[in-house]
Design an enzyme around this catalytic site. Structure first.
Site, PDB file in Angstrom:
ATOM      1  N   GLN A 195      -3.674   5.154  32.593  1.00 10.84           N
ATOM      2  CA  GLN A 195      -2.425   5.670  32.025  1.00 10.84           C
ATOM      3  C   GLN A 195      -1.820   6.773  32.884  1.00 10.84           C
ATOM      4  O   GLN A 195      -2.499   7.356  33.726  1.00 10.84           O
ATOM      5  CB  GLN A 195      -2.683   6.202  30.605  1.00 10.84           C
ATOM      6  CG  GLN A 195      -3.082   5.091  29.654  1.00 10.84           C
ATOM      7  CD  GLN A 195      -3.045   5.510  28.201  1.00 10.84           C
ATOM      8  OE1 GLN A 195      -2.297   6.401  27.812  1.00 10.84           O
ATOM      9  NE2 GLN A 195      -3.846   4.844  27.383  1.00 10.84           N
ATOM     10  N   LYS A 211      -1.620  15.757  31.311  1.00  9.44           N
ATOM     11  CA  LYS A 211      -1.355  14.600  30.443  1.00  9.44           C
ATOM     12  C   LYS A 211      -0.238  14.989  29.481  1.00  9.44           C
ATOM     13  O   LYS A 211      -0.293  16.046  28.857  1.00  9.44           O
ATOM     14  CB  LYS A 211      -2.613  14.170  29.679  1.00  9.44           C
ATOM     15  CG  LYS A 211      -3.699  13.610  30.611  1.00  9.44           C
ATOM     16  CD  LYS A 211      -4.770  12.808  29.884  1.00  9.44           C
ATOM     17  CE  LYS A 211      -5.808  12.301  30.894  1.00  9.44           C
ATOM     18  NZ  LYS A 211      -6.867  11.503  30.273  1.00  9.44           N
ATOM     19  N   ALA A 315      -5.681  20.216  32.560  1.00  4.47           N
ATOM     20  CA  ALA A 315      -7.131  20.360  32.712  1.00  4.47           C
ATOM     21  C   ALA A 315      -7.433  20.899  34.099  1.00  4.47           C
ATOM     22  O   ALA A 315      -6.872  20.417  35.090  1.00  4.47           O
ATOM     23  CB  ALA A 315      -7.806  19.014  32.524  1.00  4.47           C
ATOM     24  N   LEU A 318     -11.761  19.643  38.910  1.00  4.63           N
ATOM     25  CA  LEU A 318     -13.095  19.883  39.457  1.00  4.63           C
ATOM     26  C   LEU A 318     -12.963  20.008  40.973  1.00  4.63           C
ATOM     27  O   LEU A 318     -11.953  19.579  41.540  1.00  4.63           O
ATOM     28  CB  LEU A 318     -14.007  18.710  39.103  1.00  4.63           C
ATOM     29  CG  LEU A 318     -14.287  18.570  37.613  1.00  4.63           C
ATOM     30  CD1 LEU A 318     -15.002  17.254  37.330  1.00  4.63           C
ATOM     31  CD2 LEU A 318     -15.120  19.744  37.125  1.00  4.63           C
ATOM     32  N   ASP A 384     -13.816   5.574  23.702  1.00  2.00           N
ATOM     33  CA  ASP A 384     -13.441   5.176  25.057  1.00  2.00           C
ATOM     34  C   ASP A 384     -14.387   5.723  26.138  1.00  2.00           C
ATOM     35  O   ASP A 384     -13.981   5.940  27.259  1.00  2.00           O
ATOM     36  CB  ASP A 384     -12.013   5.679  25.310  1.00  2.00           C
ATOM     37  CG  ASP A 384     -11.373   5.026  26.505  1.00  2.00           C
ATOM     38  OD1 ASP A 384     -11.711   3.869  26.794  1.00  2.00           O
ATOM     39  OD2 ASP A 384     -10.556   5.689  27.168  1.00  2.00           O
ATOM     40  N   GLU A 389     -19.743  10.920  34.264  1.00  2.00           N
ATOM     41  CA  GLU A 389     -19.987  11.308  35.651  1.00  2.00           C
ATOM     42  C   GLU A 389     -20.995  12.443  35.747  1.00  2.00           C
ATOM     43  O   GLU A 389     -21.159  13.215  34.797  1.00  2.00           O
ATOM     44  CB  GLU A 389     -18.664  11.742  36.309  1.00  2.00           C
ATOM     45  CG  GLU A 389     -17.658  10.600  36.411  1.00  2.00           C
ATOM     46  CD  GLU A 389     -16.365  10.986  37.142  1.00  2.00           C
ATOM     47  OE1 GLU A 389     -16.387  11.869  38.017  1.00  2.00           O
ATOM     48  OE2 GLU A 389     -15.327  10.384  36.817  1.00  2.00           O
ATOM     49  N   ASP A 404     -12.169  12.866  30.461  1.00  2.00           N
ATOM     50  CA  ASP A 404     -11.292  11.866  29.845  1.00  2.00           C
ATOM     51  C   ASP A 404     -11.490  11.734  28.337  1.00  2.00           C
ATOM     52  O   ASP A 404     -12.211  10.849  27.861  1.00  2.00           O
ATOM     53  CB  ASP A 404     -11.474  10.492  30.504  1.00  2.00           C
ATOM     54  CG  ASP A 404     -10.470   9.495  29.954  1.00  2.00           C
ATOM     55  OD1 ASP A 404      -9.486   9.949  29.333  1.00  2.00           O
ATOM     56  OD2 ASP A 404     -10.666   8.279  30.127  1.00  2.00           O
TER      57      ASP A 404
HETATM   58  N1  LIG Z   1     -10.626  17.668  35.417  1.00  2.00           N
HETATM   59  C1  LIG Z   1     -10.778  16.732  36.351  1.00  2.00           C
HETATM   60  N2  LIG Z   1     -10.996  17.071  37.633  1.00  2.00           N
HETATM   61  C2  LIG Z   1     -11.156  16.135  38.580  1.00  2.00           C
HETATM   62  N3  LIG Z   1     -11.094  14.822  38.355  1.00  2.00           N
HETATM   63  C3  LIG Z   1     -10.880  14.426  37.090  1.00  2.00           C
HETATM   64  C4  LIG Z   1     -10.712  15.350  36.030  1.00  2.00           C
HETATM   65  N4  LIG Z   1     -10.513  14.648  34.884  1.00  2.00           N
HETATM   66  C5  LIG Z   1     -10.553  13.361  35.237  1.00  2.00           C
HETATM   67  N5  LIG Z   1     -10.777  13.209  36.551  1.00  2.00           N
HETATM   68  C6  LIG Z   1     -10.894  11.967  37.312  1.00  2.00           C
HETATM   69  O1  LIG Z   1      -9.736  11.191  37.164  1.00  2.00           O
HETATM   70  C7  LIG Z   1     -10.076   9.902  36.706  1.00  2.00           C
HETATM   71  C8  LIG Z   1      -9.028   9.439  35.730  1.00  2.00           C
HETATM   72  O2  LIG Z   1      -8.902  10.352  34.671  1.00  2.00           O
HETATM   73  P1  LIG Z   1      -8.946   9.879  33.184  1.00  2.00           P
HETATM   74  O3  LIG Z   1     -10.211   9.135  32.988  1.00  2.00           O
HETATM   75  O4  LIG Z   1      -8.687  11.042  32.314  1.00  2.00           O
HETATM   76  O5  LIG Z   1      -7.713   8.885  33.166  1.00  2.00           O
HETATM   77  P2  LIG Z   1      -7.490   7.620  32.313  1.00  2.00           P
HETATM   78  O6  LIG Z   1      -6.177   7.055  32.690  1.00  2.00           O
HETATM   79  O7  LIG Z   1      -7.698   7.955  30.896  1.00  2.00           O
HETATM   80  O8  LIG Z   1      -8.661   6.670  32.783  1.00  2.00           O
HETATM   81  P3  LIG Z   1      -9.187   5.372  32.018  1.00  2.00           P
HETATM   82  O9  LIG Z   1      -8.024   4.528  31.786  1.00  2.00           O
HETATM   83  O10 LIG Z   1     -10.170   4.818  33.020  1.00  2.00           O
HETATM   84  O11 LIG Z   1      -9.837   5.820  30.758  1.00  2.00           O
HETATM   85  C9  LIG Z   1     -11.448  10.020  36.072  1.00  2.00           C
HETATM   86  O12 LIG Z   1     -12.207   8.888  36.241  1.00  2.00           O
HETATM   87  C10 LIG Z   1     -12.051  11.191  36.781  1.00  2.00           C
HETATM   88  O13 LIG Z   1     -12.872  10.779  37.854  1.00  2.00           O
HETATM   89 MN   LIG Z   2      -8.832   7.360  29.341  1.00  2.00          MN
END
Ligand SMILES: Nc1ncnc2c1ncn2[C@@H]1O[C@H](COP(=O)(O)OP(=O)(O)OP(=O)(O)O)[C@@H](O)[C@H]1O
Ligand SMILES: [Mn+2]
Length: 513
Positions: A195, A211, A315, A318, A384, A389, A404
């Site tokens: 997303q 987000k 957020a 990292l 979900d 990690e 996430d």
């Molecule tokens: N605070 C953070 N710092 C660094 N990397 C992050 C952080 N939060 C998320 N990520 C990385 O970004 C990727 C995508 O973020 P997130 O999972 O929140 O998105 P998503 O669109 O909800 O993903 P999915 O559809 O796979 O659930 C994660 O797999 C993670 O590796």
């Molecule tokens: Mn997600």
């Protein structure tokens, strides 16, 4: 006689008038007092851009945070009742003062820190390389002295093998304040995931994952929608960070809410052409965009300001993967992500027996860590958690990152028992987790109350409470379910509690043996 009567009635009129005037004066005094009081208190809460995630041990700030918490309590209970003396005391501060939230930490060795500062010689070498300045960014003047480091760098340097941050670290409040107030220099779409989300940059090289708000806070996920089709919620990301901290895990990067201007803080600063092209003005005159991604990135699912103002979650990022690579693990209790198929664990009640024998779940704390994560997810109803990690640097002896959480807090009227499968099927739980959960079920530390108070520290709570009351009560209801599941395990099995606290006796931890 008439004369006497007249004198008598004049006296009563005077007396009556005196009473009326006295009452009016009293009312006026009361009114003035209340106005004065609110004039003193309100600015603290209305300086809403300052998040107060004050560690309770910080004497000078705890009084102001207590004041804001009290105020938040009365504001959020704003249903006409005056909060009782009992409820205006800070339950959150009391909770964080409890021995279970102040357990002695193992002494950290050098290899228990994720990052280390370069030696002077190493630093000199790179200084020449990074001397060039980029437009808009601050000149880097960091030295080995911690004082010179921006909050995001201090956060990175504080990541250890066992937790992402130390709750009592004074830098946390600075970090969230920084994210909530710093100028946004750039915003591009973040790759990975399904997303729309943005990566925003700040002048001193800090970054955050943004987000956007996509639906109203109270919208419940449509019952006919599969969890994998659910929208992500900015308030879920914020609330998950608070819940994880309240549970004593400290495994989610700090998240803060912010009201941004879509036009000046995204559209005008983005260098992302693909993102830029998706901006438009809606028929209602609001500025909207939709970006490019797998799900919900279309003109039919726009993210819109009002007309420019948009709530977002930010957020803390990292450390970059080149500095601190992470390993992604497929959860053994991953859902099938199909509309028709069941996952293995859904068909086999003895599934955990296999998992328990499979590395890395057969050693150390990995299994109970996964169960901690299941408890967190069940409380916030997050279905979900397909992957989790860890930092590669720490091998298998480390905590799990709870990244996430955007699909949590979708439904308050319904619980999802299958999220608890790891606990129910393995009948195992960390003792420290169990004791904290029991504490949070007591009226003096009630989970919904400490969460309400914790969330009130976020700047966006000034716009509206980050979790509505039904979501908060769902937390208490689900907590009771978790405790009942543990009890039912204990009724049937011996070895339910994984004792991670053996050197502490029950009394010390405020437990009745
Ligand atoms: N605070 C953070 N710092 C660094 N990397 C992050 C952080 N939060 C998320 N990520 C990385 O970004 C990727 C995508 O973020 P997130 O999972 O929140 O998105 P998503 O669109 O909800 O993903 P999915 O559809 O796979 O659930 C994660 O797999 C993670 O590796
Ligand atoms: Mn997600």
């Amino acid at each position: 006689m008439v004369h006497l009567n007249l004198r008598h009635s004049t006296r009563s009129i005077y007396l009556g008038l005196a009473c009326v005037s006295l009452t009016l004066h009293l009312l006026l005094a009361l009114f003035c007092l209340s106005v004065l009081q609110s004039a003193c208190v309100l600015p603290t809460s209305s300086s809403s851009s300052v998040p107060r995630i004050d560690p309770v041990s910080h004497a000078s700030s705890s009084s102001s945070s207590a004041a804001s918490n009290k105020q938040a309590n009365s504001r959020q209970h704003g249903d006409g009742h005056k909060p009782s003396v009992e409820s205006s005391r800070s339950k959150l501060e009391e909770l964080f003062r409890h021995p279970l939230y102040n357990l002695p930490r193992p002494k950290l060795q050098e290899d228990d820190w994720l990052l280390r500062l370069k030696t002077d010689a190493e630093a000199e070498e790179t200084e020449q390389q990074s001397a060039s300045e980029e437009e808009g960014y601050d000149k880097v003047t960091w030295t080995r002295d911690e004082e010179t480091h921006p909050p995001w760098l201090r956060f990175h340097l504080g990541i250890s093998r066992w937790e992402l941050y130390d709750r009592k670290d004074l830098n946390l409040a600075q970090l969230t304040h920084y994210l909530a107030t710093q100028r946004i220099l750039g915003a591009v779409q973040k790759k990975g995931g399904t997303q729309l989300k943005l990566l925003v940059s700040f002048p001193n090289y800090g970054q955050a994952l943004l987000k956007p708000m996509r639906q109203s806070r109270d919208a419940e996920t449509d019952v006919n929608l599969f969890y994998f089709s659910d929208f992500e919620r900015h308030n879920a990301e914020i609330a998950a960070f608070h819940l994880d901290r309240v549970l004593g895990f400290n495994r989610i990067p700090p998240v803060v809410g912010r009201l941004i201007n879509v036009t000046t803080q995204i559209r005008e600063v983005t260098t992302d052409e693909r993102l830029s092209r998706t901006f438009f003005t809606s028929p209602a005159g609001n500025v909207c965009f939709y970006g490019k991604c797998e799900y919900y990135c279309s003109v039919e699912h726009p993210v819109c300001g009002r007309p420019h103002a948009l709530e977002v979650s930010l957020a803390t990022m990292l450390p970059d993967l080149s500095l601190a690579p992470r390993r992604s693990w497929r959860s053994p209790w991953r859902r099938s992500y199909s509309r028709t198929k069941l996952a293995h664990w859904e068909k086999d009640a003895a599934y955990c027996d296999t998992v328990k024998e499979t590395p890395p779940y057969n050693r150390g704390t990995r299994l109970v860590d996964l169960i901690d994560m299941a408890v967190l997810d069940f409380l916030m109803s997050n279905m979900d958690r397909h992957h989790y990690e860890t930092f590669e640097e720490f091998g298998n002896e480390t905590f799990l990152l709870h990244l996430d959480n955007g699909r949590a807090f979708g439904r308050h009227s319904q619980d999802e028992p299958s999220i608890l499968a790891p606990l129910v099927q393995c009948c195992r739980i960390r003792r420290s987790t169990l004791l904290r959960l029991r504490l949070l079920s007591r009226p003096d530390f009630r989970l919904s109350d400490v969460m309400r108070e914790s969330l009130a520290q976020d700047p966006l709570s000034a716009v509206a409470p980050l979790l509505s009351e039904p979501h908060l009560s769902a937390l208490d209801r689900r907590l009771a379910t978790v405790l009942a599941a543990v009890q039912s395990c204990q009724d049937r099995n011996e070895d339910v509690v994984y004792n991670d606290l053996d050197e502490h006796d029950d009394q010390q931890l405020g437990e009745n043996p």
